[in-house]
Design a protein around this motif. Structure first.
Motif, PDB file in Angstrom:
ATOM      1  N   ALA A   1       0.831  -1.203   0.000  1.00 61.42           N
ATOM      2  CA  ALA A   1       0.000   0.000   0.000  1.00 61.42           C
ATOM      3  C   ALA A   1       0.870   1.259   0.000  1.00 61.42           C
ATOM      4  CB  ALA A   1      -0.941  -0.008   1.199  1.00 61.42           C
ATOM      5  N   LEU A   2       1.942   1.263   0.785  1.00 58.32           N
ATOM      6  CA  LEU A   2       2.850   2.421   0.816  1.00 58.32           C
ATOM      7  C   LEU A   2       3.513   2.636  -0.537  1.00 58.32           C
ATOM      8  CD1 LEU A   2       4.566   1.971   4.298  1.00 58.32           C
ATOM      9  CD2 LEU A   2       2.943   3.750   3.629  1.00 58.32           C
ATOM     10  N   ILE A   3       3.948   1.559  -1.162  1.00 57.20           N
ATOM     11  CA  ILE A   3       4.576   1.672  -2.479  1.00 57.20           C
ATOM     12  C   ILE A   3       3.579   2.241  -3.486  1.00 57.20           C
ATOM     13  CG2 ILE A   3       5.473   0.320  -4.423  1.00 57.20           C
ATOM     14  CD1 ILE A   3       6.769  -1.519  -2.250  1.00 57.20           C
ATOM     15  N   ARG A   4       2.354   1.740  -3.473  1.00 59.86           N
ATOM     16  CA  ARG A   4       1.328   2.249  -4.396  1.00 59.86           C
ATOM     17  C   ARG A   4       1.071   3.739  -4.167  1.00 59.86           C
ATOM     18  NH1 ARG A   4      -0.564  -1.117  -7.793  1.00 59.86           N
ATOM     19  NH2 ARG A   4      -0.827  -3.324  -7.352  1.00 59.86           N
ATOM     20  N   THR A   5       1.014   4.137  -2.907  1.00 56.77           N
ATOM     21  CA  THR A   5       0.783   5.551  -2.587  1.00 56.77           C
ATOM     22  C   THR A   5       1.930   6.408  -3.105  1.00 56.77           C
ATOM     23  OG1 THR A   5      -0.513   4.982  -0.629  1.00 56.77           O
ATOM     24  CG2 THR A   5       0.442   7.189  -0.698  1.00 56.77           C
ATOM     25  N   ARG A   6       3.151   5.961  -2.871  1.00 58.08           N
ATOM     26  CA  ARG A   6       4.309   6.734  -3.333  1.00 58.08           C
ATOM     27  C   ARG A   6       4.352   6.824  -4.848  1.00 58.08           C
ATOM     28  NH1 ARG A   6       9.505   4.748  -0.131  1.00 58.08           N
ATOM     29  NH2 ARG A   6      10.457   6.161  -1.630  1.00 58.08           N
ATOM     30  N   LEU A   7       3.999   5.737  -5.525  1.00 57.62           N
ATOM     31  CA  LEU A   7       3.982   5.770  -6.994  1.00 57.62           C
ATOM     32  C   LEU A   7       2.908   6.722  -7.511  1.00 57.62           C
ATOM     33  CD1 LEU A   7       4.566   2.012  -7.882  1.00 57.62           C
ATOM     34  CD2 LEU A   7       6.129   3.926  -8.289  1.00 57.62           C
ATOM     35  N   LYS A   8       1.742   6.721  -6.863  1.00 60.88           N
ATOM     36  CA  LYS A   8       0.667   7.641  -7.265  1.00 60.88           C
ATOM     37  C   LYS A   8       1.063   9.091  -7.058  1.00 60.88           C
ATOM     38  CE  LYS A   8      -3.244   4.564  -6.544  1.00 60.88           C
ATOM     39  NZ  LYS A   8      -4.419   4.262  -5.707  1.00 60.88           N
ATOM     40  N   GLU A   9       1.912   9.325  -6.055  1.00 61.53           N
ATOM     41  CA  GLU A   9       2.379  10.687  -5.777  1.00 61.53           C
ATOM     42  C   GLU A   9       3.541  11.077  -6.689  1.00 61.53           C
ATOM     43  OE1 GLU A   9       3.276  10.440  -1.617  1.00 61.53           O
ATOM     44  OE2 GLU A   9       1.166  10.637  -1.034  1.00 61.53           O
ATOM     45  N   GLY A  10       3.953  10.172  -7.556  1.00 65.97           N
ATOM     46  CA  GLY A  10       4.988  10.491  -8.526  1.00 65.97           C
ATOM     47  C   GLY A  10       6.403  10.120  -8.116  1.00 65.97           C
ATOM     48  N   ASP A  11       6.575   9.386  -7.040  1.00 65.61           N
ATOM     49  CA  ASP A  11       7.895   8.957  -6.593  1.00 65.61           C
ATOM     50  C   ASP A  11       8.414   7.867  -7.521  1.00 65.61           C
ATOM     51  OD1 ASP A  11      10.191   8.086  -5.320  1.00 65.61           O
ATOM     52  OD2 ASP A  11       9.259   7.895  -3.355  1.00 65.61           O
ATOM     53  N   GLN A  12       9.310   8.213  -8.415  1.00 62.68           N
ATOM     54  CA  GLN A  12       9.855   7.271  -9.392  1.00 62.68           C
ATOM     55  C   GLN A  12      11.081   6.535  -8.856  1.00 62.68           C
ATOM     56  OE1 GLN A  12       8.323   6.643 -12.442  1.00 62.68           O
ATOM     57  NE2 GLN A  12       6.723   7.840 -11.459  1.00 62.68           N
ATOM     58  N   SER A  13      11.545   6.886  -7.661  1.00 61.04           N
ATOM     59  CA  SER A  13      12.742   6.242  -7.107  1.00 61.04           C
ATOM     60  C   SER A  13      12.514   4.760  -6.833  1.00 61.04           C
ATOM     61  CB  SER A  13      13.187   6.942  -5.821  1.00 61.04           C
ATOM     62  OG  SER A  13      12.234   6.752  -4.787  1.00 61.04           O
ATOM     63  N   LEU A  14      11.290   4.347  -6.722  1.00 60.39           N
ATOM     64  CA  LEU A  14      10.966   2.941  -6.452  1.00 60.39           C
ATOM     65  C   LEU A  14      11.114   2.067  -7.682  1.00 60.39           C
ATOM     66  CD1 LEU A  14       7.736   3.569  -4.376  1.00 60.39           C
ATOM     67  CD2 LEU A  14       9.961   2.915  -3.477  1.00 60.39           C
TER      68      LEU A  14
END
Length: 75
Positions: A60-73
């Motif tokens: 869930a945290l990874i999905r949230t970060r990706l939705k916020e535009g965090d491409q570092s993942l």
């Protein structure tokens, strides 16, 4: 006889959820004599369920970060 042999071995699995859907399952197999029935929940099921819950939270945290535009993942 295969049906007799399967009674000697047990398998336990818990779901790894991604929101409302099951993304994967985590399981373990063991000989019935190796783990007393009274200890299955405390020694196997509860730790597996806790681990699966932590994995689900990380997803869930990874999905949230990706939705916020965090491409570092993405590597």
């Amino acid at each position: 006889d295969p049906s007799w042999q399967s009674r000697r071995f047990q398998f336990l699995a818990v779901p790894i959820m991604d929101g409302d859907r099951c993304l994967a399952a985590m399981g373990t197999g063991f000989y019935r004599r190796a783990v007393p029935a009274a200890q299955i929940e405390e020694n196997l099921f509860q730790p597996m369920q806790e681990t699966a819950t932590r994995i689900s939270h990380e997803i869930a945290l990874i999905r949230t970060r990706l939705k916020e535009g965090d491409q570092s993942l993405l590597g």
